[in-house]
Design an enzyme around this catalytic site. Structure first.
Site, PDB file in Angstrom:
ATOM      1  CG  ASN A 174      -0.288  -0.097   2.514  1.00 46.39           C
ATOM      2  OD1 ASN A 174       0.876  -0.464   2.596  1.00 46.39           O
ATOM      3  ND2 ASN A 174      -0.993   0.228   3.573  1.00 46.39           N
ATOM      4  CB  CYS A 175       4.481   1.813   0.217  1.00 44.82           C
ATOM      5  SG  CYS A 175       5.772   3.012  -0.096  1.00 44.82           S
ATOM      6  CG  ASP A 176       1.099   6.715  -2.178  1.00 44.31           C
ATOM      7  OD1 ASP A 176       0.247   5.820  -2.396  1.00 44.31           O
ATOM      8  OD2 ASP A 176       0.827   7.782  -1.613  1.00 44.31           O
ATOM      9  CB  ILE A 220       5.668  -0.073  -3.073  1.00 45.28           C
ATOM     10  CG1 ILE A 220       6.640  -0.194  -1.906  1.00 45.28           C
ATOM     11  CG2 ILE A 220       5.392  -1.428  -3.717  1.00 45.28           C
ATOM     12  CD1 ILE A 220       7.933  -0.901  -2.185  1.00 45.28           C
ATOM     13  CE  LYS A 221      -0.908   1.619  -3.650  1.00 41.64           C
ATOM     14  NZ  LYS A 221      -1.969   2.433  -3.078  1.00 41.64           N
TER      15      LYS A 221
END
Length: 115
Positions: A10-12, A14-15
């Site tokens: 859910n880390c931005d 990471i996305k």
């Protein structure tokens, strides 16, 4: 080429890293600390190559929730224990490309790694 992206889904950041890899048709494995776990050996390998102060995420809410005393008494041993207890305290993502570790995500940095 062996590529592993370490982090939490859910880390931005990471996305963004995942999106970059997918858009550039780069095959990788995602290692979710929460689902796949984090061992002391993995963390030791990250720290050995990158340094504990680089691996520790001081910008996250988990770190900010530490008491002032805990922050003042941080050293490699205490930081490691915090990161093992709360993998969200590890700066994200850590990208392992054939055992070469890179931390954080910037498109320019990834362009350079994969050119």
């Amino acid at each position: 080429m062996s590529i592993v992206l370490y982090g939490i889904p859910n880390c931005d950041t990471i996305k963004k890293a995942k999106k970059f890899l997918q858009q550039n048709d780069i095959e990788y494995t995602f290692h979710d600390y929460r689902k796949d776990g984090l061992t002391a050996q993995m963390l030791d390998a990250f720290i050995e190559k990158l340094g504990w102060e680089t691996v520790l995420n001081k910008r996250g809410t988990t770190y900010r929730a530490l008491s002032d005393e805990q922050k003042q008494n941080l050293n490699e041993t205490t930081a490691k224990q915090h990161m093992l207890d709360s993998p969200a305290m590890i700066k994200r993502p850590i990208l392992d490309v054939d055992s070469n570790l890179h931390i954080g995500f910037k498109a320019d940095q990834y362009q350079e790694i994969f050119k």
